[in-house]
Design a protein around this motif. Structure first.
Motif, PDB file in Angstrom:
ATOM      1  N   ILE A 204     -19.938   6.049  -0.824  1.00  0.00           N
ATOM      2  CA  ILE A 204     -20.376   7.176   0.007  1.00  0.00           C
ATOM      3  C   ILE A 204     -21.893   7.231  -0.015  1.00  0.00           C
ATOM      4  O   ILE A 204     -22.517   7.197  -1.084  1.00  0.00           O
ATOM      5  CB  ILE A 204     -19.784   8.501  -0.505  1.00  0.00           C
ATOM      6  CG1 ILE A 204     -18.254   8.431  -0.557  1.00  0.00           C
ATOM      7  CG2 ILE A 204     -20.222   9.666   0.368  1.00  0.00           C
ATOM      8  CD1 ILE A 204     -17.614   9.591  -1.288  1.00  0.00           C
ATOM      9  N   GLN A 205     -22.494   7.322   1.184  1.00  0.00           N
ATOM     10  CA  GLN A 205     -23.947   7.381   1.302  1.00  0.00           C
ATOM     11  C   GLN A 205     -24.348   8.548   2.196  1.00  0.00           C
ATOM     12  O   GLN A 205     -23.565   9.030   3.012  1.00  0.00           O
ATOM     13  CB  GLN A 205     -24.502   6.065   1.864  1.00  0.00           C
ATOM     14  CG  GLN A 205     -24.218   4.863   0.966  1.00  0.00           C
ATOM     15  CD  GLN A 205     -24.683   3.568   1.595  1.00  0.00           C
ATOM     16  OE1 GLN A 205     -25.855   3.232   1.537  1.00  0.00           O
ATOM     17  NE2 GLN A 205     -23.739   2.833   2.197  1.00  0.00           N
ATOM     18  N   TYR A 206     -25.620   8.983   2.010  1.00  0.00           N
ATOM     19  CA  TYR A 206     -26.119  10.156   2.728  1.00  0.00           C
ATOM     20  C   TYR A 206     -27.429   9.807   3.420  1.00  0.00           C
ATOM     21  O   TYR A 206     -28.272   9.083   2.868  1.00  0.00           O
ATOM     22  CB  TYR A 206     -26.355  11.305   1.749  1.00  0.00           C
ATOM     23  CG  TYR A 206     -27.172  12.452   2.313  1.00  0.00           C
ATOM     24  CD1 TYR A 206     -26.650  13.307   3.280  1.00  0.00           C
ATOM     25  CD2 TYR A 206     -28.484  12.677   1.873  1.00  0.00           C
ATOM     26  CE1 TYR A 206     -27.397  14.355   3.795  1.00  0.00           C
ATOM     27  CE2 TYR A 206     -29.244  13.732   2.381  1.00  0.00           C
ATOM     28  CZ  TYR A 206     -28.701  14.560   3.341  1.00  0.00           C
ATOM     29  OH  TYR A 206     -29.440  15.596   3.850  1.00  0.00           O
ATOM     30  N   SER A 207     -27.602  10.327   4.633  1.00  0.00           N
ATOM     31  CA  SER A 207     -28.852  10.159   5.373  1.00  0.00           C
ATOM     32  C   SER A 207     -29.346  11.539   5.800  1.00  0.00           C
ATOM     33  O   SER A 207     -28.563  12.367   6.278  1.00  0.00           O
ATOM     34  CB  SER A 207     -28.653   9.285   6.609  1.00  0.00           C
ATOM     35  OG  SER A 207     -29.834   9.287   7.404  1.00  0.00           O
ATOM     36  N   TRP A 214     -30.531   5.421   4.184  1.00  0.00           N
ATOM     37  CA  TRP A 214     -29.353   5.939   3.466  1.00  0.00           C
ATOM     38  C   TRP A 214     -29.616   5.941   1.957  1.00  0.00           C
ATOM     39  O   TRP A 214     -30.247   5.019   1.432  1.00  0.00           O
ATOM     40  CB  TRP A 214     -28.110   5.069   3.746  1.00  0.00           C
ATOM     41  CG  TRP A 214     -27.687   5.093   5.196  1.00  0.00           C
ATOM     42  CD1 TRP A 214     -28.038   4.211   6.165  1.00  0.00           C
ATOM     43  CD2 TRP A 214     -26.849   6.064   5.811  1.00  0.00           C
ATOM     44  NE1 TRP A 214     -27.467   4.556   7.365  1.00  0.00           N
ATOM     45  CE2 TRP A 214     -26.713   5.706   7.176  1.00  0.00           C
ATOM     46  CE3 TRP A 214     -26.187   7.200   5.351  1.00  0.00           C
ATOM     47  CZ2 TRP A 214     -25.962   6.431   8.080  1.00  0.00           C
ATOM     48  CZ3 TRP A 214     -25.417   7.929   6.242  1.00  0.00           C
ATOM     49  CH2 TRP A 214     -25.325   7.554   7.587  1.00  0.00           C
ATOM     50  N   THR A 215     -29.135   6.970   1.291  1.00  0.00           N
ATOM     51  CA  THR A 215     -29.200   7.034  -0.178  1.00  0.00           C
ATOM     52  C   THR A 215     -27.781   7.148  -0.724  1.00  0.00           C
ATOM     53  O   THR A 215     -26.898   7.717  -0.079  1.00  0.00           O
ATOM     54  CB  THR A 215     -30.034   8.235  -0.660  1.00  0.00           C
ATOM     55  OG1 THR A 215     -29.447   9.442  -0.156  1.00  0.00           O
ATOM     56  CG2 THR A 215     -31.469   8.131  -0.190  1.00  0.00           C
ATOM     57  N   LEU A 232     -24.834  18.985  -2.702  1.00  0.00           N
ATOM     58  CA  LEU A 232     -25.805  18.663  -1.672  1.00  0.00           C
ATOM     59  C   LEU A 232     -27.213  18.611  -2.239  1.00  0.00           C
ATOM     60  O   LEU A 232     -27.512  19.272  -3.240  1.00  0.00           O
ATOM     61  CB  LEU A 232     -25.737  19.687  -0.535  1.00  0.00           C
ATOM     62  CG  LEU A 232     -24.678  19.387   0.539  1.00  0.00           C
ATOM     63  CD1 LEU A 232     -23.282  19.679   0.037  1.00  0.00           C
ATOM     64  CD2 LEU A 232     -24.958  20.148   1.828  1.00  0.00           C
ATOM     65  N   PRO A 233     -28.105  17.844  -1.610  1.00  0.00           N
ATOM     66  CA  PRO A 233     -29.484  17.745  -2.095  1.00  0.00           C
ATOM     67  C   PRO A 233     -30.228  19.069  -1.930  1.00  0.00           C
ATOM     68  O   PRO A 233     -29.770  19.985  -1.242  1.00  0.00           O
ATOM     69  CB  PRO A 233     -30.085  16.649  -1.213  1.00  0.00           C
ATOM     70  CG  PRO A 233     -29.227  16.617   0.005  1.00  0.00           C
ATOM     71  CD  PRO A 233     -27.850  16.996  -0.435  1.00  0.00           C
ATOM     72  N   ALA A 234     -31.382  19.152  -2.570  1.00  0.00           N
ATOM     73  CA  ALA A 234     -32.172  20.384  -2.543  1.00  0.00           C
ATOM     74  C   ALA A 234     -33.063  20.487  -1.310  1.00  0.00           C
ATOM     75  O   ALA A 234     -33.677  21.522  -1.073  1.00  0.00           O
ATOM     76  CB  ALA A 234     -33.034  20.471  -3.804  1.00  0.00           C
ATOM     77  N   ALA A 240     -28.537  15.474   9.121  1.00  0.00           N
ATOM     78  CA  ALA A 240     -27.781  14.921   8.002  1.00  0.00           C
ATOM     79  C   ALA A 240     -26.554  14.174   8.511  1.00  0.00           C
ATOM     80  O   ALA A 240     -25.906  14.600   9.480  1.00  0.00           O
ATOM     81  CB  ALA A 240     -27.374  16.031   7.053  1.00  0.00           C
ATOM     82  N   ARG A 241     -26.211  13.069   7.826  1.00  0.00           N
ATOM     83  CA  ARG A 241     -24.994  12.319   8.136  1.00  0.00           C
ATOM     84  C   ARG A 241     -24.429  11.735   6.845  1.00  0.00           C
ATOM     85  O   ARG A 241     -25.157  11.518   5.872  1.00  0.00           O
ATOM     86  CB  ARG A 241     -25.275  11.192   9.138  1.00  0.00           C
ATOM     87  CG  ARG A 241     -25.807  11.661  10.472  1.00  0.00           C
ATOM     88  CD  ARG A 241     -26.003  10.517  11.441  1.00  0.00           C
ATOM     89  NE  ARG A 241     -24.742  10.036  11.970  1.00  0.00           N
ATOM     90  CZ  ARG A 241     -24.633   9.048  12.856  1.00  0.00           C
ATOM     91  NH1 ARG A 241     -25.721   8.420  13.277  1.00  0.00           N
ATOM     92  NH2 ARG A 241     -23.452   8.665  13.290  1.00  0.00           N
ATOM     93  N   ILE A 242     -23.145  11.480   6.839  1.00  0.00           N
ATOM     94  CA  ILE A 242     -22.466  10.830   5.723  1.00  0.00           C
ATOM     95  C   ILE A 242     -21.852   9.531   6.227  1.00  0.00           C
ATOM     96  O   ILE A 242     -21.249   9.475   7.312  1.00  0.00           O
ATOM     97  CB  ILE A 242     -21.373  11.738   5.129  1.00  0.00           C
ATOM     98  CG1 ILE A 242     -21.992  12.853   4.324  1.00  0.00           C
ATOM     99  CG2 ILE A 242     -20.406  10.943   4.242  1.00  0.00           C
ATOM    100  CD1 ILE A 242     -22.681  12.422   3.041  1.00  0.00           C
TER     101      ILE A 242
END
Length: 844
Positions: A204-207, A214-215, A232-234, A240-242
């Motif tokens: 699973i990655q987040y943008s 992507w992280t 979720l990030p701060a 945002a996308r997953i």
């Protein structure tokens, strides 16, 4: 010919669709009953036959509200199935389709396995605008088994959606949440969900920038779990996308639409002081607050109900607490305000004014409850329903301590009760450590009580007391002492202690540990009190300035345990003897069962981890407030019984004795026999020998003749528990105290009031250095207006200890610096034309 509806296994209410699988099972959406019924071998069922299974409800007779969940159905529109045995049920009001795998074998009320149209099983609202995976009132579906597709009529979105169904063995991975359009808060936790087929693990990655970069969120998550709890990030993002992908095949992936990670709105809430407090000038008090999305807060106060604000400080929001040195200005119109330092319009202030008063001298009061008790529950308390339907709120079996209202600080005891006919309740507040106190030493029990709604006479409870042996006094109506408790103010309720002495019943008023409330009249009204302070006070001020006085600090034997009556205990016998020699003399017994040398240490002492803190009502600091002419320390066994090293006990003895003025004799009991294990008894013998050697003619022999050769208690003196001594044993201890010459050591003290000082004087504080409390003593040869203030080395005032008229005599004022940092401080007195300053050192 029958057309009535029903809720049974054989009756329906508004059925609106059917589906028959390849083996002849019939599924019916029983819409009015919010369920799906299954009939096996439907073609051969008799008319009116019962269904064989039910989905959407736990049984055939339940029709609960259609709240969205994994097992609960609401308003239904359509049912269909496929060749793989999956059943698809349209929940029209929840804007979703539930999928049941192997539907024919599902137990009644079973959970669905998947959901289409929603991110989870509990969401029901339709998205606007819609997304590729959302519905708004779905009404029909068709399964194309040949091409493995599902077609859904999405009625209010005016469209038909197509979903591909993975075939057996065909790999698939579909992200179901987030699917785009959501708004989630920074630092919150949400579930990332997916469906998969023939996939072992997923990545699973987040943008935050619509997929440009992507992280990693999580790697190697079991695909079968179908869900990952994501914090979720701060940092906020509107793009945002997953991305979810197969670890083994990065090409097998799915990506969400854009969603928003939003910073929650900035808020601050002042918790305390929130109105009605009565704080003392010069004391350090805590401002409590909560905040969301705030880095720093600005704190201000007003002395005129908010007309003008004065800055206190800008402080970090984290922790929600700021220690405030209460100003010296006396006013009943104080308020405090807390604001977001970066957005001052985001603020909150006290709901009502509070009062700042001059500091009061309460050095000889016995404090039962005060602001130092943290929120949660009061340990030395008890609250229970004796007989329903009466009620008493409790935290377990304890009275709650809450922050809603405070008196001298932030917290108060909440007493919330309902008195019903045929019911009964009780609530009790005990002395700290469940200790006993002698009601003869003071004259008044004082409660400070606040209530939001007035408590009328017929709602007031009974009061009574209980001694260390759990004997209770006679119940007395509280209405004998106060007619009502008015609303929205702190009410001082004062009860003469002599009424408990006069109505003691079997209770020993020299050893009272607990103060009770209990149901009186059944007023059938919910009553809530907040007790901000509870103390016994007044009576003759016992002081070595005016009478011969001996103080005992110790544990259970000195408290009288083992003797059948207090008068038979060694301290009781000694007190009686002293009275025969001098009727004005006093023996003050501060001993408490279970105490160790750590409990008797000075109030400023900070114990090591795992050791008890000093008990401020019963330690050497409390003893010295009486200005005694002799001190007896009797702590003969508990340190060793609790596993403390002998060196600890001896070091604590040294620290305790060091507090006592050199001209005051200190007598220390040796060890006392106790039926410990062999190692424990050996240590007791070492303590016996060390005490005798160290304190010589001021060692009280509590061993010889009372112990067997192995250190156990001689049966002649055993009270029955192998710990305490019976009446005969206490008599021996009394004789040893007499033989040591305790009384004779103070015979040179005249039992007359001390003369007034001949001149103004300011003495050096003691102890010094100190941590965190010390005492400042000064002399006034005449009545005077006195100001006593403390300053830091920058010249800033940090405390006002006295500010007003005081009578001639010698005065002592305590100073608590627990909220100040280490360093040198100056205390300065002004009394008429007399001015003097001295330095003191706080070492933490």
């Amino acid at each position: 010919t029958t057309g009535t509806s029903g809720l049974t296994a054989s009756k329906m209410s508004s059925p609106n669709s059917v589906y028959v699988d390849g083996e002849g099972r019939l599924y019916v959406t029983d819409s009015g009953n919010k369920r799906v019924l299954r009939f096996d071998s439907a073609a051969t069922k008799a008319a009116g036959a019962a269904a064989d299974g039910v989905l959407g409800k736990p049984d055939f007779v339940t029709n609960t509200p259609g709240t969205a969940s994994q097992s609960n159905l609401g308003s239904l529109r359509y049912v269909y199935g496929d060749a793989a045995g999956r059943l698809y049920v349209i929940g029209e009001d929840h804007n979703r389709i539930l999928v049941y795998l192997d539907a024919k074998n599902k137990a009644n009320g079973a959970n669905a396995d998947y959901v289409f149209g929603q991110p989870d099983f509990t969401t029901s609202a339709a998205l606007n605008p819609p997304t590729a995976s959302s519905f708004n009132t779905p009404r029909a579906l068709y399964v194309d088994d040949l091409y493995a597709r599902i077609f859904v009529a999405d009625y209010n979105n005016h469209r038909v959606l197509r979903f591909d169904i993975p075939r057996a063995g065909q790999k698939s991975l579909t992200l179901t949440s987030p699917n785009g359009g959501e708004t989630w808060s920074v630092n919150s936790v949400h579930n990332i969900t997916w469906t998969s087929n023939s996939v072992e693990k997923v990545r699973i990655q987040y943008s935050s920038n619509n997929g440009t970069a992507w992280t990693m969120v999580a790697d190697s998550v079991p695909a079968a779990s179908g869900s990952y709890a994501w914090t979720l990030p701060a940092t906020a993002s509107a793009q945002a996308r997953i991305l979810i992908s197969s670890v083994a095949d990065a090409g097998l992936a799915d990506t969400s639409g854009t969603f928003t990670v939003d910073a929650p709105p900035s808020t601050v809430t002042l918790l305390s002081p929130n109105g009605y407090q009565q704080w003392e000038a010069g004391k350090n008090r805590s401002i409590l607050f909560s905040s969301v999305a705030v880095t720093n807060v600005k704190l201000e106060y007003s002395t005129n109900n908010g007309a003008v604000w004065t800055t206190i400080a800008t402080a970090p929001a984290a922790g929600g607490k700021y220690t405030w040195a209460v100003p010296s200005a006396v006013s009943s119109q104080y308020r405090v305000k807390v604001s977001n330092a970066d957005a001052l319009s985001v603020s909150d202030s006290s709901d009502a004014p509070f009062t700042v008063t001059a500091a009061a001298d309460s050095s000889q009061d016995y404090m039962i409850f005060d602001e130092s008790v943290p929120a949660g529950y009061l340990d030395p308390s008890y609250a229970a329903v004796v007989t329903a339907p009466s009620t008493i709120e409790n935290n377990g079996t304890k009275l709650p301590v809450v922050t809603k209202y405070g008196y001298r600080g932030n917290n108060s005891i909440k007493v919330n009760w309902y008195s019903a006919v045929t019911g009964n309740w009780i609530a009790a507040v005990a002395n700290p450590g469940w200790a006993g106190q002698d009601l003869n030493l003071r004259d008044t029990l004082v409660y400070m009580i606040f209530t939001e709604d007035s408590t009328k006479t017929n709602s007031l409870p009974f009061i009574f007391v209980e001694d260390l042996a759990n004997n209770k006094s006679t119940k007395l109506p509280l209405s004998n002492f106060v007619s009502s408790i008015p609303a929205k103010k702190w009410t001082r309720v004062a009860i003469p202690l002599k009424v408990f002495v006069q109505n003691a019943g079997p209770a020993d008023v020299t050893r009272i540990k607990t103060f009770f409330f209990a149901q009186n009249q059944a007023d059938t009204v919910q009553n809530t009190w907040y007790i901000g302070e509870m103390r016994t006070k007044g009576g003759k001020v016992l002081s070595g300035d005016s009478t011969r006085l001996i103080v005992v600090i110790g544990s259970s034997t000195a408290a009288g345990t083992g003797a059948t009556a207090y008068d038979s205990s060694w301290v009781g016998r000694f007190r009686s003897y002293v009275k025969t020699q001098d009727s004005t003399a006093a023996v003050v017994n501060l001993a408490i069962g279970g105490y160790t040398t750590y409990d008797a240490m000075p109030s400023s002492y900070v114990p090591p981890s795992g050791r008890p803190a000093p008990k401020v009502n019963n330690n050497i600091t409390a003893a010295l407030k009486f200005k005694p002419h002799a001190v007896i320390i009797s702590l003969p066994t508990n340190d060793i019984a609790y596993g403390y090293a002998l060196s600890e006990q001896l070091a604590n003895y040294d620290a305790i004795i060091a507090q006592v003025p050199k001209n005051v004799p200190v007598f220390v009991s040796t060890a006392q026999p106790r039926n410990l294990d062999a190692n424990g008894r050996a240590l007791l013998m070492q303590l016996r020998d060390s005490s005798a050697a160290r304190y010589k003619n001021r060692a009280l022999d509590f061993w010889t003749g009372l112990a067997n050769s192995d250190g156990t208690v001689n049966a002649l003196y055993n009270a029955g528990d192998g710990i305490h001594l019976n009446n005969a044993g206490h008599k021996v201890l009394f004789e040893r105290v007499m033989a040591a010459g305790v009384w004779n050591s103070i015979l040179n003290v005249r039992s007359i009031p001390a003369a007034l000082p001949s001149a103004f004087a300011l003495e050096q504080n003691y102890p010094n250095p100190f941590n965190p409390a010390t005492t400042i003593r000064f002399a006034l040869p005449q009545h005077a207006e006195v100001q006593l203030k403390v300053y830091n080395m920058l010249g800033q005032e940090v405390a006002t200890l006295a500010n007003g008229p005081m009578s001639a005599g010698v005065h002592e004022v305590p100073f608590d610096a627990s909220e100040l940092s280490s360093g040198v401080y100056v205390y300065r007195i002004q009394a008429g034309t007399f001015r003097l300053a001295k330095k003191m050192m706080l070492v933490k």
